[in-house]
Design a protein around this motif. Structure first.
Motif, PDB file in Angstrom:
ATOM      1  N   GLY A   4      25.846  68.697 140.168  1.00  0.00           N
ATOM      2  CA  GLY A   4      24.514  68.527 139.612  1.00  0.00           C
ATOM      3  C   GLY A   4      24.276  67.204 138.922  1.00  0.00           C
ATOM      4  O   GLY A   4      25.196  66.527 138.490  1.00  0.00           O
ATOM      5  N   ALA A   5      23.023  66.842 138.872  1.00  0.00           N
ATOM      6  CA  ALA A   5      22.568  65.651 138.150  1.00  0.00           C
ATOM      7  C   ALA A   5      21.234  66.016 137.511  1.00  0.00           C
ATOM      8  O   ALA A   5      20.342  66.536 138.169  1.00  0.00           O
ATOM      9  CB  ALA A   5      22.402  64.483 139.108  1.00  0.00           C
ATOM     10  N   PHE A   6      21.136  65.765 136.230  1.00  0.00           N
ATOM     11  CA  PHE A   6      19.952  66.163 135.486  1.00  0.00           C
ATOM     12  C   PHE A   6      19.500  65.023 134.587  1.00  0.00           C
ATOM     13  O   PHE A   6      20.321  64.324 134.005  1.00  0.00           O
ATOM     14  CB  PHE A   6      20.258  67.392 134.607  1.00  0.00           C
ATOM     15  CG  PHE A   6      20.755  68.566 135.384  1.00  0.00           C
ATOM     16  CD1 PHE A   6      19.862  69.492 135.890  1.00  0.00           C
ATOM     17  CD2 PHE A   6      22.106  68.743 135.623  1.00  0.00           C
ATOM     18  CE1 PHE A   6      20.311  70.578 136.622  1.00  0.00           C
ATOM     19  CE2 PHE A   6      22.565  69.822 136.355  1.00  0.00           C
ATOM     20  CZ  PHE A   6      21.664  70.748 136.852  1.00  0.00           C
ATOM     21  N   ALA A   7      18.193  64.847 134.467  1.00  0.00           N
ATOM     22  CA  ALA A   7      17.656  63.842 133.551  1.00  0.00           C
ATOM     23  C   ALA A   7      17.918  64.278 132.114  1.00  0.00           C
ATOM     24  O   ALA A   7      18.121  63.461 131.228  1.00  0.00           O
ATOM     25  CB  ALA A   7      16.162  63.659 133.797  1.00  0.00           C
ATOM     26  N   GLN A   8      17.938  65.592 131.886  1.00  0.00           N
ATOM     27  CA  GLN A   8      18.168  66.150 130.553  1.00  0.00           C
ATOM     28  C   GLN A   8      19.073  67.361 130.736  1.00  0.00           C
ATOM     29  O   GLN A   8      18.888  68.160 131.654  1.00  0.00           O
ATOM     30  CB  GLN A   8      16.835  66.573 129.955  1.00  0.00           C
ATOM     31  CG  GLN A   8      16.938  67.251 128.620  1.00  0.00           C
ATOM     32  CD  GLN A   8      15.574  67.732 128.126  1.00  0.00           C
ATOM     33  OE1 GLN A   8      14.544  67.381 128.675  1.00  0.00           O
ATOM     34  NE2 GLN A   8      15.589  68.536 127.079  1.00  0.00           N
ATOM     35  N   THR A   9      20.084  67.531 129.862  1.00  0.00           N
ATOM     36  CA  THR A   9      20.998  68.663 129.991  1.00  0.00           C
ATOM     37  C   THR A   9      20.848  69.677 128.863  1.00  0.00           C
ATOM     38  O   THR A   9      21.260  70.817 129.006  1.00  0.00           O
ATOM     39  CB  THR A   9      22.466  68.188 130.029  1.00  0.00           C
ATOM     40  OG1 THR A   9      22.733  67.435 128.854  1.00  0.00           O
ATOM     41  CG2 THR A   9      22.728  67.363 131.266  1.00  0.00           C
ATOM     42  N   THR A  10      20.280  69.247 127.731  1.00  0.00           N
ATOM     43  CA  THR A  10      20.127  70.153 126.596  1.00  0.00           C
ATOM     44  C   THR A  10      18.703  70.103 126.052  1.00  0.00           C
ATOM     45  O   THR A  10      17.941  69.187 126.359  1.00  0.00           O
ATOM     46  CB  THR A  10      21.099  69.787 125.452  1.00  0.00           C
ATOM     47  OG1 THR A  10      20.828  68.452 125.027  1.00  0.00           O
ATOM     48  CG2 THR A  10      22.545  69.913 125.886  1.00  0.00           C
ATOM     49  N   GLN A  11      18.411  71.101 125.242  1.00  0.00           N
ATOM     50  CA  GLN A  11      17.116  71.135 124.552  1.00  0.00           C
ATOM     51  C   GLN A  11      17.339  71.644 123.136  1.00  0.00           C
ATOM     52  O   GLN A  11      18.275  72.408 122.893  1.00  0.00           O
ATOM     53  CB  GLN A  11      16.134  72.041 125.290  1.00  0.00           C
ATOM     54  CG  GLN A  11      16.565  73.488 125.379  1.00  0.00           C
ATOM     55  CD  GLN A  11      15.629  74.321 126.238  1.00  0.00           C
ATOM     56  OE1 GLN A  11      14.606  73.841 126.693  1.00  0.00           O
ATOM     57  NE2 GLN A  11      15.984  75.569 126.458  1.00  0.00           N
ATOM     58  N   GLN A  12      16.521  71.183 122.215  1.00  0.00           N
ATOM     59  CA  GLN A  12      16.641  71.629 120.828  1.00  0.00           C
ATOM     60  C   GLN A  12      15.635  72.738 120.590  1.00  0.00           C
ATOM     61  O   GLN A  12      14.440  72.591 120.876  1.00  0.00           O
ATOM     62  CB  GLN A  12      16.406  70.483 119.857  1.00  0.00           C
ATOM     63  CG  GLN A  12      16.695  70.885 118.422  1.00  0.00           C
ATOM     64  CD  GLN A  12      16.760  69.693 117.487  1.00  0.00           C
ATOM     65  OE1 GLN A  12      16.432  68.582 117.864  1.00  0.00           O
ATOM     66  NE2 GLN A  12      17.184  69.933 116.267  1.00  0.00           N
ATOM     67  N   LEU A  13      16.128  73.856 120.068  1.00  0.00           N
ATOM     68  CA  LEU A  13      15.267  74.998 119.776  1.00  0.00           C
ATOM     69  C   LEU A  13      14.578  74.794 118.426  1.00  0.00           C
ATOM     70  O   LEU A  13      15.032  73.981 117.608  1.00  0.00           O
ATOM     71  CB  LEU A  13      16.104  76.282 119.751  1.00  0.00           C
ATOM     72  CG  LEU A  13      16.827  76.630 121.054  1.00  0.00           C
ATOM     73  CD1 LEU A  13      17.664  77.888 120.871  1.00  0.00           C
ATOM     74  CD2 LEU A  13      15.831  76.810 122.188  1.00  0.00           C
TER      75      LEU A  13
END
Length: 120
Positions: A4-13
């Motif tokens: 996989g390749a992602f522009a973003q891997t995490t998010q802040q809740l």
């Protein structure tokens, strides 16, 4: 192995916790030994009785080596592997089996622009 390749891997809740985005979490759950997913998550090809015997033999070899070194496989772990196949049609055979990480990690890879390679 990289998947996989992602522009973003995490998010802040809103509560401040940082978690993997759903697309990344799905990949981690597919390949992490802590999740009860198929041992060969990438391909149902080669799941014939001969291949199953080969996988069981390899697992027995690994267990024997671990026992000889005073170690053991942790119950509840479901190690994953990928079968590298060769041939076509009825002549498909397992070339080798590659074990995957027990607990895959998300690793950010720095991106370098093409133009920076030519900058002097």
């Amino acid at each position: 192995m990289t998947i996989g390749a992602f522009a973003q891997t995490t998010q802040q809740l809103p509560d401040g916790r940082v978690v993997a985005i759903p697309e990344v979490q799905k990949i981690v759950q597919t390949f992490d030994a802590g999740f009860d997913t198929p041992a060969d998550p990438l391909s149902p090809i080669g799941n014939d009785s001969r291949t199953q015997r080969l996988v069981e033999e390899r697992q027995h070899e690994v267990s024997a080596k671990l026992n000889n070194q005073q170690a053991q496989i942790v119950p509840g772990m479901n190690p994953k592997h990928v079968k590298i196949l060769s041939g076509r049609g009825k002549n498909v055979r397992v070339e080798r089996i590659i074990p995957m990480d027990i607990h895959p990690q998300v690793i950010d890879v720095p991106k370098r622009s093409v133009s920076s390679a030519y900058a002097g």
